[in-house]
Design a protein around this motif. Structure first.
Motif, PDB file in Angstrom:
ATOM      1  N   ALA A  77       0.843  -1.191   0.000  1.00  0.00           N
ATOM      2  CA  ALA A  77       0.000   0.000   0.000  1.00  0.00           C
ATOM      3  C   ALA A  77       0.879   1.242   0.000  1.00  0.00           C
ATOM      4  N   ALA A  78       0.516   2.215  -0.823  1.00  0.00           N
ATOM      5  CA  ALA A  78       1.312   3.423  -0.973  1.00  0.00           C
ATOM      6  C   ALA A  78       1.046   4.391   0.171  1.00  0.00           C
ATOM      7  N   ALA A  79       1.833   5.469   0.224  1.00  0.00           N
ATOM      8  CA  ALA A  79       1.705   6.460   1.288  1.00  0.00           C
ATOM      9  C   ALA A  79       0.373   7.192   1.170  1.00  0.00           C
ATOM     10  N   PRO A  80      -0.207   7.605   2.314  1.00  0.00           N
ATOM     11  CA  PRO A  80      -1.515   8.254   2.275  1.00  0.00           C
ATOM     12  C   PRO A  80      -1.451   9.643   1.659  1.00  0.00           C
ATOM     13  N   ARG A  81      -2.616  10.143   1.224  1.00  0.00           N
ATOM     14  CA  ARG A  81      -2.744  11.490   0.683  1.00  0.00           C
ATOM     15  C   ARG A  81      -3.795  12.230   1.515  1.00  0.00           C
ATOM     16  N   SER A  82      -3.598  13.518   1.712  1.00  0.00           N
ATOM     17  CA  SER A  82      -4.529  14.299   2.513  1.00  0.00           C
ATOM     18  C   SER A  82      -5.568  15.022   1.683  1.00  0.00           C
ATOM     19  N   PHE A  83      -5.371  15.076   0.356  1.00  0.00           N
ATOM     20  CA  PHE A  83      -6.292  15.786  -0.508  1.00  0.00           C
ATOM     21  C   PHE A  83      -6.656  14.890  -1.690  1.00  0.00           C
TER      22      PHE A  83
ATOM     23  N   GLY B  92     -15.363   3.600  16.801  1.00  0.00           N
ATOM     24  CA  GLY B  92     -15.779   4.987  16.852  1.00  0.00           C
ATOM     25  C   GLY B  92     -16.426   5.380  15.536  1.00  0.00           C
ATOM     26  N   VAL B  93     -16.880   6.633  15.441  1.00  0.00           N
ATOM     27  CA  VAL B  93     -17.504   7.131  14.217  1.00  0.00           C
ATOM     28  C   VAL B  93     -16.449   7.839  13.387  1.00  0.00           C
ATOM     29  N   PHE B  94     -16.374   7.494  12.100  1.00  0.00           N
ATOM     30  CA  PHE B  94     -15.426   8.109  11.175  1.00  0.00           C
ATOM     31  C   PHE B  94     -16.007   9.348  10.511  1.00  0.00           C
ATOM     32  N   ALA B  95     -17.263   9.288  10.076  1.00  0.00           N
ATOM     33  CA  ALA B  95     -17.880  10.421   9.377  1.00  0.00           C
ATOM     34  C   ALA B  95     -19.393  10.360   9.546  1.00  0.00           C
ATOM     35  N   TYR B  96     -19.992  11.512   9.795  1.00  0.00           N
ATOM     36  CA  TYR B  96     -21.445  11.626   9.920  1.00  0.00           C
ATOM     37  C   TYR B  96     -22.025  12.201   8.632  1.00  0.00           C
TER      38      TYR B  96
ATOM     39  N   PHE C  82     -15.043  11.006  -1.766  1.00  0.00           N
ATOM     40  CA  PHE C  82     -13.670  10.654  -1.388  1.00  0.00           C
ATOM     41  C   PHE C  82     -13.418  11.151   0.027  1.00  0.00           C
ATOM     42  N   PHE C  83     -12.785  10.308   0.865  1.00  0.00           N
ATOM     43  CA  PHE C  83     -12.447  10.682   2.243  1.00  0.00           C
ATOM     44  C   PHE C  83     -10.976  10.369   2.519  1.00  0.00           C
ATOM     45  N   PRO C  84     -10.150  11.342   2.881  1.00  0.00           N
ATOM     46  CA  PRO C  84      -8.860  10.981   3.476  1.00  0.00           C
ATOM     47  C   PRO C  84      -9.110  10.255   4.793  1.00  0.00           C
ATOM     48  N   THR C  85      -8.267   9.301   5.121  1.00  0.00           N
ATOM     49  CA  THR C  85      -8.423   8.586   6.390  1.00  0.00           C
ATOM     50  C   THR C  85      -7.323   8.935   7.379  1.00  0.00           C
TER      51      THR C  85
ATOM     52  N   ASN D 184      -7.456  16.308   7.287  1.00  0.00           N
ATOM     53  CA  ASN D 184      -8.743  16.231   6.583  1.00  0.00           C
ATOM     54  C   ASN D 184      -9.404  14.863   6.710  1.00  0.00           C
ATOM     55  N   ALA D 185      -8.925  14.034   7.626  1.00  0.00           N
ATOM     56  CA  ALA D 185      -9.507  12.697   7.803  1.00  0.00           C
ATOM     57  C   ALA D 185     -10.993  12.814   8.105  1.00  0.00           C
TER      58      ALA D 185
END
Length: 564
Positions: A60-66, A434-438, A484-487, A491-492
């Motif tokens: 898996a590659a490095a994460p992106r914030s945008f 936990g909750v990630f996004a509402y 799309f959601f950064p994790t 901006n997660a």
């Protein structure tokens, strides 16, 4: 997947109750030689999670914030709306012939599996593959032009239009094409399917060991050994819809395993994984090599499950791997104390003591599995808000689940939750969540449905707002969309709108090619609420010379691809 009453639709009036557009699973009590797969455990895990989406290095590659696009606005246009620089192509629409014997692509595309054509040799082709396409249900108005006095011939056509299509595709000169292959085939409501596990041969199925068909094919999953898990979601209502056809509801509602590479291998219903309104099966490997599958029961106040195989995965023995899901343990999640509770009649006394008045609810493991929902609630499984797709983060193993909504408790927007297994081991029996996004106007989305991770660990989600009607949610949401959601990073959990679908359609089954340059997406039930063929609400993907909208697969391109 969709869940609401539609007054103009015969099919949904027939299959539904006040709560759901298609009826819930009832709460009534020649094999190929072994093939060596020269892939590592981590490669197999990534391929199983994300249809082969791994970076060129195999990790898996490095994460992106945008996001790799400029967010678009909501729309109600009868097309697929994408950001600048992206384009889509219609591929494998309903009714298109694709086999030597003249079979056609089925109706209402859902889960899409991407199996690189060279997968069994350890390859990751991104330009040629066997695709598996689930076909969830039919609309009699479009399939036969008749929603009332349906003939036996029309019912047969409907039974042939559900199930799964296995389709070879190739990218040539910048275009994806369906190409001939002896493995191209349809698995439908008439196909012989073998029962495996505790329910096989039991009184629950009247001694049956082989049954007919797979139906209600919603989401699904892919295994590290290159097979499809197609999930049977809304199955009981077909008993009335297909009256006189010989359809047996108890033979459906399972997870069915299909080998796209081997037409001679009889599909298998894995009864050890339980019978309920199966949305998906997210397959990963425990640290000790056992196979784990996370599953949601797509119903208000239903539960989340985990199946753990007893055997361990050996990447050098594909023949043995194809039997792993025949034997294992089924668990239900208790979110109150963060534990997985075993659903085993002999080992969980609560199941032996569970009663309906003075009558035991269960007398055997076969009965427990056949009514897994009742068993889950009897042992303390936590009812949640329509658990739909579940996927596993390719970098850290966190598990994400889309809880679509629950109007019974005022949860109209839904949310995405996540949990971490103890020791980051899928085989563990404790977790923290936990909750990630509402969902809601503040985030821009509502009713999360299917999920997919890219190789960076970013989350992509499609919505299921087909039950909105005049609900004011539609004012801010528009047509069903993909986000799309950064994790990770600042901006997660923030939602960025990437795509908007046609009128009255869901976008389902997202899967990336291994190089990340193509996103395959199913377009389900465009124009679903059309009152008649003369009053169509959509014409999306209509065949030349016609106006009837067609469910279809689309290939979306314009992505930069993965970079390690």
């Amino acid at each position: 997947m969709t869940q609401h009453p539609v007054e103009t639709s015969f099919w949904h009036r027939l299959l539904d109750t006040k709560l759901t557009r298609r009826s819930a699973v009832g709460s009534a009590a020649v094999a190929a030689a072994a093939v060596t797969l020269p892939v590592t455990l981590s490669d197999a895990q990534a391929q199983a999670n994300n249809g082969g989406a791994v970076s060129p290095t195999g990790q898996a590659a490095a994460p992106r914030s945008f996001p790799p696009f400029r967010m678009i606005e909501p729309t109600t246009a009868d097309t697929i709306t994408l950001p600048a620089g992206y384009r889509f192509q219609v591929l494998a629409p309903w009714g298109e012939k694709f086999t030597d014997d003249g079979r056609t692509i089925g109706f209402n595309h859902d889960f899409v599996g991407f199996f690189p054509i060279d997968l069994l040799e350890g390859g990751r082709s991104s330009t040629e593959a066997l695709l598996t396409i689930n076909h969830e249900y039919v609309n009699p108005l479009f399939v036969g032009g008749n929603t009332k006095e349906r003939t036996a011939q029309q019912i047969r056509a409907e039974m042939q239009d559900v199930g799964v299509s296995v389709v070879r595709v190739r990218r040539e000169a910048g275009t994806w094409k369906v190409v001939p292959d002896p493995r191209n085939r349809r698995i439908d409501a008439f196909t012989d399917v073998e029962l495996t596990g505790p329910v096989r041969g039991s009184a629950v199925v009247k001694g049956a060991t082989t049954v007919k068909g797979t139906v209600g094919n919603c989401s699904g999953g892919q295994t590290p050994w290159g097979t499809l898990l197609t999930c049977e979601e809304n199955v009981d209502g077909y008993q009335k819809a297909w009256e006189g056809s010989g359809y047996e509801a108890m033979h459906q509602g399972w997870v069915t395993e299909i080998d796209p590479f081997d037409p001679a291998w009889t599909p298998k219903k894995r009864t050890g994984m339980g019978r309920f309104r199966h949305e998906n099966a997210a397959v990963v490997l425990a640290k000790d090599g056992r196979v784990v599958a996370y599953m949601g029961d797509d119903m208000q106040d239903a539960c989340i499950y985990k199946f753990v195989s007893r055997g361990k995965y050996d990447p050098k023995n594909r023949a043995a791997a194809r039997d792993l899901l025949a034997d294992g343990d089924l668990y239900v999640a208790n979110f109150g104390n963060g534990t997985w509770v075993l659903l085993d009649y002999d080992r969980n006394k609560k199941l032996q003591d569970a009663r309906n008045g003075d009558k035991p609810l269960f007398t055997s493991q076969a009965e427990v599995l056949a009514d897994a929902r009742a068993a889950a609630l009897a042992v303390g499984g936590t009812p949640v808000d329509r658990p739909e797709d579940i996927e596993v983060h390719p970098r850290n193993g966190d598990v994400y689940a889309a809880l679509t909504n629950n109007s019974k408790h005022g949860n109209f927007f839904g949310q995405i939750i996540k949990w971490t297994e103890a020791g980051s081991d899928p085989g563990a029996l404790k977790f923290l969540w936990g909750v990630f996004a509402y969902g809601g106007p503040q985030s821009g989305f509502a009713s999360p449905d299917n999920l997919v991770f890219d190789a960076y660990g970013n989350l992509w989600m499609v919505t299921d707002n087909s039950d909105l009607g005049t609900n004011p949610i539609k004012a801010y949401h528009g047509n069903n969309a993909m986000f799309f959601f950064p994790t990770e990073g600042p901006n997660a959990g923030k939602a960025y709108r990437f795509a908007v679908g046609p009128v009255e359609a869901e976008m389902t089954g997202p899967v990336f090619s291994p190089d990340g340059r193509t996103l395959f997406l199913a377009i389900q039930h465009p124009g679903e609420d059309s009152p008649s063929l003369d009053q169509l609400t959509s014409t999306f993907a209509a065949a030349p010379g016609t106006k009837i909208p067609r469910p279809t697969l689309v290939a979306i391109e314009g992505f930069p691809g993965w970079r390690a």
